[in-house]
Scaffold this motif. Sequence first.
Motif, PDB file in Angstrom:
ATOM      1  N   VAL A  55       9.656   5.979  -7.291  1.00  0.00           N
ATOM      2  CA  VAL A  55      10.739   5.855  -8.267  1.00  0.00           C
ATOM      3  C   VAL A  55      10.294   6.392  -9.621  1.00  0.00           C
ATOM      4  CG1 VAL A  55      12.307   4.235  -9.406  1.00  0.00           C
ATOM      5  CG2 VAL A  55      11.607   3.837  -7.034  1.00  0.00           C
ATOM      6  N   ARG A  56       9.060   6.119  -9.987  1.00  0.00           N
ATOM      7  CA  ARG A  56       8.546   6.591 -11.276  1.00  0.00           C
ATOM      8  C   ARG A  56       8.494   8.121 -11.313  1.00  0.00           C
ATOM      9  NH1 ARG A  56       6.597   3.723 -15.171  1.00  0.00           N
ATOM     10  NH2 ARG A  56       6.316   1.872 -13.850  1.00  0.00           N
ATOM     11  N   ILE A  57       8.102   8.731 -10.208  1.00  0.00           N
ATOM     12  CA  ILE A  57       8.082  10.196 -10.166  1.00  0.00           C
ATOM     13  C   ILE A  57       9.481  10.755 -10.353  1.00  0.00           C
ATOM     14  CG2 ILE A  57       7.782  12.166  -8.612  1.00  0.00           C
ATOM     15  CD1 ILE A  57       5.264  10.832  -7.573  1.00  0.00           C
ATOM     16  N   ASP A 105       0.802  -1.220   0.000  1.00  0.00           N
ATOM     17  CA  ASP A 105       0.000   0.000   0.000  1.00  0.00           C
ATOM     18  C   ASP A 105       0.837   1.273   0.000  1.00  0.00           C
ATOM     19  OD1 ASP A 105       0.766  -0.759   2.577  1.00  0.00           O
ATOM     20  OD2 ASP A 105      -0.886   0.312   3.526  1.00  0.00           O
ATOM     21  N   LYS A 106       2.143   1.180   0.271  1.00  0.00           N
ATOM     22  CA  LYS A 106       3.004   2.363   0.220  1.00  0.00           C
ATOM     23  C   LYS A 106       3.408   2.714  -1.214  1.00  0.00           C
ATOM     24  CE  LYS A 106       3.058   2.885   4.670  1.00  0.00           C
ATOM     25  NZ  LYS A 106       2.316   4.018   5.300  1.00  0.00           N
ATOM     26  N   ASN A 107       3.268   1.752  -2.147  1.00  0.00           N
ATOM     27  CA  ASN A 107       3.521   2.004  -3.562  1.00  0.00           C
ATOM     28  C   ASN A 107       4.879   2.676  -3.786  1.00  0.00           C
ATOM     29  OD1 ASN A 107       3.096   2.242  -6.335  1.00  0.00           O
ATOM     30  ND2 ASN A 107       1.953   4.157  -6.138  1.00  0.00           N
ATOM     31  N   VAL A 164      19.721  14.373  -8.335  1.00  0.00           N
ATOM     32  CA  VAL A 164      18.733  14.204  -7.264  1.00  0.00           C
ATOM     33  C   VAL A 164      18.488  12.717  -7.024  1.00  0.00           C
ATOM     34  CG1 VAL A 164      16.320  14.570  -6.604  1.00  0.00           C
ATOM     35  CG2 VAL A 164      17.630  16.427  -7.653  1.00  0.00           C
ATOM     36  N   LYS A 165      18.411  12.338  -5.745  1.00  0.00           N
ATOM     37  CA  LYS A 165      18.216  10.941  -5.353  1.00  0.00           C
ATOM     38  C   LYS A 165      16.880  10.751  -4.645  1.00  0.00           C
ATOM     39  CE  LYS A 165      23.190  10.290  -4.451  1.00  0.00           C
ATOM     40  NZ  LYS A 165      23.519   9.047  -5.161  1.00  0.00           N
ATOM     41  N   LEU A 166      16.539   9.496  -4.450  1.00  0.00           N
ATOM     42  CA  LEU A 166      15.391   9.121  -3.630  1.00  0.00           C
ATOM     43  C   LEU A 166      15.897   8.253  -2.494  1.00  0.00           C
ATOM     44  CD1 LEU A 166      12.385   8.714  -2.921  1.00  0.00           C
ATOM     45  CD2 LEU A 166      12.328   6.856  -4.612  1.00  0.00           C
ATOM     46  N   LEU A 167      15.652   8.675  -1.260  1.00  0.00           N
ATOM     47  CA  LEU A 167      16.032   7.922  -0.074  1.00  0.00           C
ATOM     48  C   LEU A 167      14.796   7.245   0.497  1.00  0.00           C
ATOM     49  CD1 LEU A 167      17.895   7.111   2.289  1.00  0.00           C
ATOM     50  CD2 LEU A 167      17.461   9.371   3.287  1.00  0.00           C
ATOM     51  N   ILE A 168      14.799   5.918   0.535  1.00  0.00           N
ATOM     52  CA  ILE A 168      13.695   5.127   1.077  1.00  0.00           C
ATOM     53  C   ILE A 168      14.158   4.491   2.383  1.00  0.00           C
ATOM     54  CG2 ILE A 168      12.159   3.165   0.703  1.00  0.00           C
ATOM     55  CD1 ILE A 168      12.465   3.639  -2.307  1.00  0.00           C
ATOM     56  N   ILE A 169      13.457   4.802   3.481  1.00  0.00           N
ATOM     57  CA  ILE A 169      13.822   4.289   4.797  1.00  0.00           C
ATOM     58  C   ILE A 169      12.733   3.351   5.297  1.00  0.00           C
ATOM     59  CG2 ILE A 169      14.321   4.903   7.199  1.00  0.00           C
ATOM     60  CD1 ILE A 169      15.270   7.633   6.173  1.00  0.00           C
ATOM     61  N   VAL A 213      10.512  -4.368  -3.092  1.00  0.00           N
ATOM     62  CA  VAL A 213      11.846  -3.900  -3.492  1.00  0.00           C
ATOM     63  C   VAL A 213      12.130  -4.300  -4.936  1.00  0.00           C
ATOM     64  CG1 VAL A 213      14.327  -4.167  -3.080  1.00  0.00           C
ATOM     65  CG2 VAL A 213      12.772  -3.808  -1.153  1.00  0.00           C
ATOM     66  N   GLN A 214      11.653  -5.469  -5.348  1.00  0.00           N
ATOM     67  CA  GLN A 214      11.840  -5.875  -6.747  1.00  0.00           C
ATOM     68  C   GLN A 214      11.078  -4.940  -7.677  1.00  0.00           C
ATOM     69  OE1 GLN A 214      14.003  -8.269  -7.923  1.00  0.00           O
ATOM     70  NE2 GLN A 214      13.481  -7.197  -9.811  1.00  0.00           N
ATOM     71  N   LYS A 215       9.881  -4.494  -7.262  1.00  0.00           N
ATOM     72  CA  LYS A 215       9.132  -3.518  -8.060  1.00  0.00           C
ATOM     73  C   LYS A 215       9.924  -2.223  -8.196  1.00  0.00           C
ATOM     74  CE  LYS A 215       4.515  -5.108  -6.660  1.00  0.00           C
ATOM     75  NZ  LYS A 215       3.278  -4.728  -5.896  1.00  0.00           N
ATOM     76  N   VAL A 216      10.563  -1.806  -7.107  1.00  0.00           N
ATOM     77  CA  VAL A 216      11.405  -0.606  -7.142  1.00  0.00           C
ATOM     78  C   VAL A 216      12.520  -0.782  -8.174  1.00  0.00           C
ATOM     79  CG1 VAL A 216      13.150   0.683  -5.829  1.00  0.00           C
ATOM     80  CG2 VAL A 216      10.910   0.203  -4.811  1.00  0.00           C
ATOM     81  N   ARG A 217      13.157  -1.939  -8.152  1.00  0.00           N
ATOM     82  CA  ARG A 217      14.254  -2.206  -9.088  1.00  0.00           C
ATOM     83  C   ARG A 217      13.763  -2.240 -10.539  1.00  0.00           C
ATOM     84  NH1 ARG A 217      18.905  -3.561  -6.670  1.00  0.00           N
ATOM     85  NH2 ARG A 217      18.832  -4.108  -4.437  1.00  0.00           N
TER      86      ARG A 217
END
Length: 288
Positions: free
Chosen positions: A177-179, A170-172, A194-199, A214-218
């Motif tokens: 990453v797409r944005i 649900d956090k999508n 510019v980076k994206l930091l995911i915690i 995480v695989q979706k992120v990749r």
Amino acid sequence: KEDLYPNLYGTSVDTAAIALLRGAYGFIGGYADGGVIAVAAGQALGRPSIFIAHSMGLRKLSLSGRDVRDPNSYYEPKLWFGPRVHAERAAFLGADFVVSNTPDESRAYGELYGIHVPKSQMFPPGVNRAFFIDNWDGYECDRAAAAQKIAAHDLKKDRYFMSWGRIAYDKNLSGQVRILGELKKMYPEEYKDVKLLIIGGNPENPTAEERTEVQKVRDVADEYGLEVGVKGDIVRIGNLDSSVIAFLAEDAIAYLGTQFHEPFGMAPAEMLAVGGNGFVIAPKVSGF
């Protein structure tokens, strides 16, 4: 937490015993498990109880794509929405007062659970002032920990978005990453570094859901030619203390969220409190 339900009765007995020893005036329970413990202890001692439902089982079940009319949905291994919903109903019906954090939560009592809750009130969520608003006196170690993360992952002030929370469907997270990918494509010069930091989560011992997300992120990162790694375009760090997150948030561009559902927006509220910005897309249900 789903494994806790068989132990809730024993926990409520322990809670009542501690209340007698400490002289508690009443009980406050959050979520299904804490709510039913508070109600049981309060009834045992004849003292008032308050239930704060937060994330509701029936709403989460339906938003996860499962069929609320299918009994099997309530007893999937490791999810156990059935016991959770029973506990929530007991807490709603037994509590002396119910607190919601958003209008959406208030409506859910009747619309989802068919329960009339006359003694209830909405209180918007707050943030921990010591971390996110005040000067963090006494948190030098936390500041040092944040500085170490910034150096280790090559994070520069005002050159990274960030988000924090569970690594869950649900956090999508792939939407974040797409944005970033679209921004880099539309404005290559402005966003080239510019980076994206995911915690969140536990990278060393991830759950099955974490591995999937995480695989979706990749996969989305690959679409845009972005690198996922320690000093890549997408940086993943496991769970951190809120005070460390607050220091990291000071230097971030904004909190970036693409949740399918967000009941009360705690992380954006924390980012705003620290003096930053919140950039959030919640396409289905939002509690902001």
